[in-house]
Design an enzyme around this catalytic site. Sequence first.
Site, mmCIF file in Angstrom:
data_model
loop_
_atom_site.group_PDB
_atom_site.id
_atom_site.type_symbol
_atom_site.label_atom_id
_atom_site.label_comp_id
_atom_site.label_asym_id
_atom_site.label_seq_id
_atom_site.Cartn_x
_atom_site.Cartn_y
_atom_site.Cartn_z
ATOM 1 N N LYS A 1 -5.249 -10.708 -6.938
ATOM 2 C CA LYS A 1 -6.407 -10.759 -6.047
ATOM 3 C C LYS A 1 -7.458 -9.744 -6.502
ATOM 4 O O LYS A 1 -7.104 -8.643 -6.933
ATOM 5 C CB LYS A 1 -5.912 -10.421 -4.634
ATOM 6 C CG LYS A 1 -6.980 -10.350 -3.567
ATOM 7 C CD LYS A 1 -6.396 -9.903 -2.235
ATOM 8 C CE LYS A 1 -6.152 -8.406 -2.181
ATOM 9 N NZ LYS A 1 -5.946 -7.875 -0.822
ATOM 10 N N LYS B 1 -10.489 -4.042 -3.938
ATOM 11 C CA LYS B 1 -11.160 -2.751 -4.154
ATOM 12 C C LYS B 1 -10.151 -1.646 -4.406
ATOM 13 O O LYS B 1 -10.451 -0.695 -5.097
ATOM 14 C CB LYS B 1 -12.132 -2.411 -3.019
ATOM 15 C CG LYS B 1 -11.597 -2.484 -1.628
ATOM 16 C CD LYS B 1 -12.750 -2.463 -0.602
ATOM 17 C CE LYS B 1 -12.277 -3.054 0.734
ATOM 18 N NZ LYS B 1 -13.326 -3.465 1.625
ATOM 19 N N LYS C 1 0.834 -1.215 0.000
ATOM 20 C CA LYS C 1 0.000 0.000 0.000
ATOM 21 C C LYS C 1 0.860 1.253 0.000
ATOM 22 O O LYS C 1 0.524 2.234 -0.654
ATOM 23 C CB LYS C 1 -0.925 0.020 1.222
ATOM 24 C CG LYS C 1 -2.124 -0.903 1.090
ATOM 25 C CD LYS C 1 -3.167 -0.548 2.130
ATOM 26 C CE LYS C 1 -4.277 -1.593 2.157
ATOM 27 N NZ LYS C 1 -5.223 -1.377 3.249
HETATM 28 P P1 TYM Z 1 -10.807 -5.884 3.967
HETATM 29 O O1 TYM Z 1 -11.810 -4.856 4.339
HETATM 30 O O2 TYM Z 1 -9.775 -5.550 2.966
HETATM 31 O O3 TYM Z 1 -11.526 -7.184 3.445
HETATM 32 C C1 TYM Z 1 -12.575 -7.797 4.155
HETATM 33 C C2 TYM Z 1 -12.468 -9.307 4.064
HETATM 34 O O4 TYM Z 1 -12.532 -9.754 2.713
HETATM 35 C C3 TYM Z 1 -11.455 -10.632 2.450
HETATM 36 N N1 TYM Z 1 -11.072 -10.508 1.030
HETATM 37 C C4 TYM Z 1 -11.001 -11.518 0.167
HETATM 38 N N2 TYM Z 1 -11.221 -12.844 0.306
HETATM 39 C C5 TYM Z 1 -11.071 -13.616 -0.784
HETATM 40 N N3 TYM Z 1 -10.714 -13.139 -2.008
HETATM 41 C C6 TYM Z 1 -10.479 -11.822 -2.197
HETATM 42 N N4 TYM Z 1 -10.142 -11.355 -3.398
HETATM 43 C C7 TYM Z 1 -10.613 -10.950 -1.078
HETATM 44 N N5 TYM Z 1 -10.465 -9.616 -0.911
HETATM 45 C C8 TYM Z 1 -10.744 -9.361 0.384
HETATM 46 C C9 TYM Z 1 -10.342 -10.173 3.376
HETATM 47 O O5 TYM Z 1 -9.390 -11.179 3.580
HETATM 48 C C10 TYM Z 1 -11.126 -9.830 4.615
HETATM 49 O O6 TYM Z 1 -11.369 -10.983 5.395
HETATM 50 N N6 TYM Z 1 -7.444 -5.830 7.644
HETATM 51 C C11 TYM Z 1 -8.780 -6.303 7.303
HETATM 52 C C12 TYM Z 1 -9.872 -5.706 8.161
HETATM 53 C C13 TYM Z 1 -9.725 -5.937 9.640
HETATM 54 C C14 TYM Z 1 -9.888 -7.171 10.303
HETATM 55 C C15 TYM Z 1 -9.710 -6.876 11.684
HETATM 56 C C16 TYM Z 1 -10.155 -8.474 9.894
HETATM 57 C C17 TYM Z 1 -9.464 -4.985 10.578
HETATM 58 N N7 TYM Z 1 -9.466 -5.549 11.808
HETATM 59 C C18 TYM Z 1 -9.790 -7.866 12.650
HETATM 60 C C19 TYM Z 1 -10.244 -9.462 10.860
HETATM 61 C C20 TYM Z 1 -10.066 -9.161 12.221
HETATM 62 C C21 TYM Z 1 -9.052 -5.887 5.863
HETATM 63 O O7 TYM Z 1 -8.400 -5.049 5.326
HETATM 64 O O8 TYM Z 1 -10.120 -6.445 5.311
#
Ligand code: TYM
Length: 334
Positions: A197, A200, A114
């Site tokens: 992947k 967004k 990032k």
């Molecule tokens: P975020 O908001 O980017 O994504 C949310 C969830 O979607 C999953 N994900 C995917 N799974 C499969 N294929 C894909 N292409 C794909 N893109 C996204 C992510 O793995 C995620 O589970 N850091 C985390 C948010 C967070 C969090 C937490 C998660 C903050 N605190 C505590 C778990 C526990 C994130 O950026 O997710």
Amino acid sequence: MGSRRVFSGIQPTADSFHLGNYLGAVRQWVDLQESRDAIYCVVNMHAMTVPYDPLTLRRRTRVAAAQLLGAGLDPERCILFAQSQVPEHAQLSWVLGCLTGFGEANRMTQFKDKSARGGSEQASVGLFTYPILQAADILLYQADEVPVGEDQRQHLELSRTLAQRFNHRFGQTFVVPAPYILSAVSKITDLQDPTAKMSKSSSPPQGIVDLLDEPDVIRRKIARAVTDAGTEVRADEDAKPGVTNLLRIYSALSGSPVEEIAASYATSGYGTFKKDLGELVADTFAPIRERTAKYLADPDALDAVLMDGARRARQISRETMAVVRARCGLPPVA
Ligand code: TYM
């Protein structure tokens, strides 16, 4: 009680979640509320780690909550809230930050990606400490399992390390959380670049199917998904990454094994396969989209759901922080 606890979070950084978020995480969240003590969070403070607009963040926090409810989260079966409504997240993040090595934080690949994308001079300290806040999210609730996609594995590893380190240094306090990652859906790829992947922040609009896309848009995007050389519908990660991604999506949404689906399209080629998959995705998302719109039509009710969730979350997080303070040599808060 006595059931295992799950915690997970999702960032409100777009006007819609996408197919990767849905299959990799949100669908598991909905399933797990039946068998686990489930806590889910719209991590709006994480969304502040990159440049953002306050009104947009406020709106997207509601849109995120509405989509989660639309996808099937039920406040009677889980706790749903926004991270900023529970101040203990930031408080524990400070404590854990003081236990994290600079080099350790610097090895986080998501930070590297990032910050490289925006120019590393522009990256905020908040982006650097992002995984520490994520560890705080999880550890505050003593979560046993964390349902996420594959891209979160390294962050979860840091959460485990920090829990163990705290316990070792200050006495048994935190549950060491385990990742809950379903390999078949843990990395849904970009429809235009099946080696990347679906993301967004980095996929082009045509590479992403949004949860809130209109059915026609969904059908068109799937129809235009990049497929591989040849015509045979067959799973082969190396030779046919595009078709394999689509087969995985089909399998996850239909419940049929990949091989069975491939066999049923053996003679029809890519076109029919993609057309049927487009229908399947559109049919899955249409009711979610409709329910989301209903929740969004009543923002006060939506805010009340989040506020109630935050109150319930705080009952847990306050207790954890009181123990943490005592263990760390900090007097109680006023
Ligand atoms: P975020 O908001 O980017 O994504 C949310 C969830 O979607 C999953 N994900 C995917 N799974 C499969 N294929 C894909 N292409 C794909 N893109 C996204 C992510 O793995 C995620 O589970 N850091 C985390 C948010 C967070 C969090 C937490 C998660 C903050 N605190 C505590 C778990 C526990 C994130 O950026 O997710």
